[in-house]
Each structure stands twice: as structure tokens, then as C-alpha cells.
Write a protein that holds these residues in place. Sequence first.
Motif, PDB file in Angstrom:
ATOM      1  N   MET A  67      52.264  -3.547 -39.428  1.00 52.93           N
ATOM      2  CA  MET A  67      51.186  -3.990 -40.199  1.00 52.93           C
ATOM      3  C   MET A  67      51.039  -5.423 -40.646  1.00 52.93           C
ATOM      4  SD  MET A  67      50.534  -2.437 -44.436  1.00 52.93           S
ATOM      5  CE  MET A  67      50.045  -1.199 -44.091  1.00 52.93           C
ATOM      6  N   GLY A  68      49.721  -5.829 -40.376  1.00 52.48           N
ATOM      7  CA  GLY A  68      49.686  -7.432 -40.452  1.00 52.48           C
ATOM      8  C   GLY A  68      49.639  -8.099 -41.719  1.00 52.48           C
ATOM      9  N   GLU A  69      49.634  -9.246 -41.991  1.00 45.34           N
ATOM     10  CA  GLU A  69      49.608  -9.710 -43.522  1.00 45.34           C
ATOM     11  C   GLU A  69      48.200  -9.361 -44.230  1.00 45.34           C
ATOM     12  OE1 GLU A  69      52.072 -11.209 -45.197  1.00 45.34           O
ATOM     13  OE2 GLU A  69      53.178 -10.814 -43.506  1.00 45.34           O
ATOM     14  N   GLY A  70      47.180  -9.346 -43.403  1.00 47.59           N
ATOM     15  CA  GLY A  70      45.819  -9.060 -43.848  1.00 47.59           C
ATOM     16  C   GLY A  70      45.904  -7.549 -44.645  1.00 47.59           C
ATOM     17  N   ASP A 127      43.041 -10.005 -54.041  1.00 46.41           N
ATOM     18  CA  ASP A 127      43.930  -9.746 -53.007  1.00 46.41           C
ATOM     19  C   ASP A 127      43.321  -9.263 -51.906  1.00 46.41           C
ATOM     20  OD1 ASP A 127      46.060 -11.052 -54.387  1.00 46.41           O
ATOM     21  OD2 ASP A 127      46.829  -8.916 -55.129  1.00 46.41           O
ATOM     22  N   LYS A 128      42.289  -8.049 -52.059  1.00 47.26           N
ATOM     23  CA  LYS A 128      41.719  -7.432 -51.000  1.00 47.26           C
ATOM     24  C   LYS A 128      40.823  -8.500 -50.210  1.00 47.26           C
ATOM     25  CE  LYS A 128      39.314  -4.040 -52.331  1.00 47.26           C
ATOM     26  NZ  LYS A 128      38.853  -2.911 -52.864  1.00 47.26           N
ATOM     27  N   ALA A 129      40.157  -9.661 -51.169  1.00 46.22           N
ATOM     28  CA  ALA A 129      39.289 -10.265 -50.127  1.00 46.22           C
ATOM     29  C   ALA A 129      40.283 -11.344 -49.581  1.00 46.22           C
ATOM     30  CB  ALA A 129      38.532 -11.388 -51.320  1.00 46.22           C
ATOM     31  N   LYS A 130      41.437 -11.529 -49.933  1.00 45.66           N
ATOM     32  CA  LYS A 130      42.343 -12.606 -49.285  1.00 45.66           C
ATOM     33  C   LYS A 130      42.678 -11.796 -47.882  1.00 45.66           C
ATOM     34  CE  LYS A 130      47.138 -14.234 -50.407  1.00 45.66           C
ATOM     35  NZ  LYS A 130      48.137 -14.183 -51.216  1.00 45.66           N
ATOM     36  N   GLY A 131      43.005 -10.558 -47.999  1.00 43.54           N
ATOM     37  CA  GLY A 131      43.219  -9.832 -46.820  1.00 43.54           C
ATOM     38  C   GLY A 131      42.246  -9.729 -45.737  1.00 43.54           C
ATOM     39  N   VAL A 171      40.004 -11.930 -45.230  1.00 41.09           N
ATOM     40  CA  VAL A 171      39.960 -13.523 -44.947  1.00 41.09           C
ATOM     41  C   VAL A 171      41.204 -13.924 -43.699  1.00 41.09           C
ATOM     42  CG1 VAL A 171      40.217 -16.102 -45.519  1.00 41.09           C
ATOM     43  CG2 VAL A 171      38.824 -14.481 -46.667  1.00 41.09           C
ATOM     44  N   ARG A 172      42.300 -13.120 -44.200  1.00 42.75           N
ATOM     45  CA  ARG A 172      43.349 -13.406 -43.134  1.00 42.75           C
ATOM     46  C   ARG A 172      43.370 -12.630 -41.974  1.00 42.75           C
ATOM     47  NH1 ARG A 172      49.273 -13.969 -45.218  1.00 42.75           N
ATOM     48  NH2 ARG A 172      49.019 -15.050 -47.165  1.00 42.75           N
ATOM     49  N   ASP A 173      42.836 -11.322 -42.025  1.00 40.17           N
ATOM     50  CA  ASP A 173      42.337 -10.626 -40.830  1.00 40.17           C
ATOM     51  C   ASP A 173      41.351 -11.425 -39.868  1.00 40.17           C
ATOM     52  OD1 ASP A 173      44.164  -8.505 -41.211  1.00 40.17           O
ATOM     53  OD2 ASP A 173      42.444  -7.164 -42.362  1.00 40.17           O
ATOM     54  N   GLN A 204      43.170 -14.319 -38.204  1.00 34.25           N
ATOM     55  CA  GLN A 204      43.778 -13.686 -37.016  1.00 34.25           C
ATOM     56  C   GLN A 204      42.942 -13.333 -35.890  1.00 34.25           C
ATOM     57  OE1 GLN A 204      47.238 -13.911 -36.886  1.00 34.25           O
ATOM     58  NE2 GLN A 204      47.009 -13.468 -34.745  1.00 34.25           N
ATOM     59  N   SER A 205      42.038 -12.839 -36.225  1.00 29.15           N
ATOM     60  CA  SER A 205      40.776 -12.419 -34.929  1.00 29.15           C
ATOM     61  C   SER A 205      40.614 -13.588 -34.463  1.00 29.15           C
ATOM     62  CB  SER A 205      39.871 -11.540 -35.740  1.00 29.15           C
ATOM     63  OG  SER A 205      38.905 -11.359 -34.627  1.00 29.15           O
ATOM     64  N   GLY A 206      40.354 -14.598 -34.969  1.00 26.30           N
ATOM     65  CA  GLY A 206      39.566 -16.038 -34.527  1.00 26.30           C
ATOM     66  C   GLY A 206      40.722 -16.472 -33.520  1.00 26.30           C
ATOM     67  N   ARG A 207      42.050 -16.598 -34.000  1.00 30.25           N
ATOM     68  CA  ARG A 207      43.137 -17.250 -33.463  1.00 30.25           C
ATOM     69  C   ARG A 207      43.461 -16.236 -32.006  1.00 30.25           C
ATOM     70  NH1 ARG A 207      45.295 -18.099 -38.383  1.00 30.25           N
ATOM     71  NH2 ARG A 207      46.397 -16.138 -38.574  1.00 30.25           N
ATOM     72  N   ASP A 208      43.363 -14.856 -32.262  1.00 31.79           N
ATOM     73  CA  ASP A 208      43.708 -14.058 -31.058  1.00 31.79           C
ATOM     74  C   ASP A 208      42.559 -14.228 -30.017  1.00 31.79           C
ATOM     75  OD1 ASP A 208      45.495 -13.086 -32.213  1.00 31.79           O
ATOM     76  OD2 ASP A 208      44.456 -11.181 -33.182  1.00 31.79           O
ATOM     77  N   LYS A 209      41.062 -14.393 -30.370  1.00 42.08           N
ATOM     78  CA  LYS A 209      40.221 -14.586 -29.303  1.00 42.08           C
ATOM     79  C   LYS A 209      40.098 -16.025 -28.633  1.00 42.08           C
ATOM     80  CE  LYS A 209      36.629 -11.875 -31.422  1.00 42.08           C
ATOM     81  NZ  LYS A 209      35.390 -11.431 -32.414  1.00 42.08           N
ATOM     82  N   ALA A 210      40.600 -17.123 -29.577  1.00 42.43           N
ATOM     83  CA  ALA A 210      40.900 -18.408 -29.003  1.00 42.43           C
ATOM     84  C   ALA A 210      42.129 -18.311 -28.161  1.00 42.43           C
ATOM     85  CB  ALA A 210      41.068 -19.365 -30.033  1.00 42.43           C
TER      86      ALA A 210
END
Length: 62
Positions: free
Chosen positions: A1-4, A33-37, A39-41, A44-50
Motif C-alpha cells: 500500500m502506497g503512502e497516498g 488527509d484524503k487530499a494529501k493522499g 496529491v501524493r498519488d 508518484q504517478s508523475g515520477r513513474d511516468k518520468a
Amino acid sequence: MGEGAKDKAKGKAKEMMGKATGDDRMQAEGKTDKAKGTVRDAAQSGRDKAKGVRDSLKHDDK
């Protein structure tokens, strides 16, 4: 389970608890907290795509 996902689950629990007990502050913390999650997701998606683009460019050079 990811941080988001963890942040979203924690936020959902806080929000529900706040709603059940009438605690507006806890309910607001849950929404935060839900909004923070979310944003984290997204980050992470942007990092994965990059990383995928970088890796594909690396393999094209060979």
C-alpha cells in the motif's frame, strides 16, 4: 500500500469518526488527509511516468 493510499484511508477514517461524533475539526483533518493522499498519488504517478520516459530514451540510444 502506497503512502497516498495510506493517507486516504486514514483520512476517510478520521472523517467518518468526526462525522459520527460531531467533531468538525476531526472531520476537517480527515478531508485534509484524503487530499494529501490524492496529491501524493498524483506525484508518484508523475515520477513513474518520468522514469518510464527516461528509461525508454536510455534504451533508444543503444
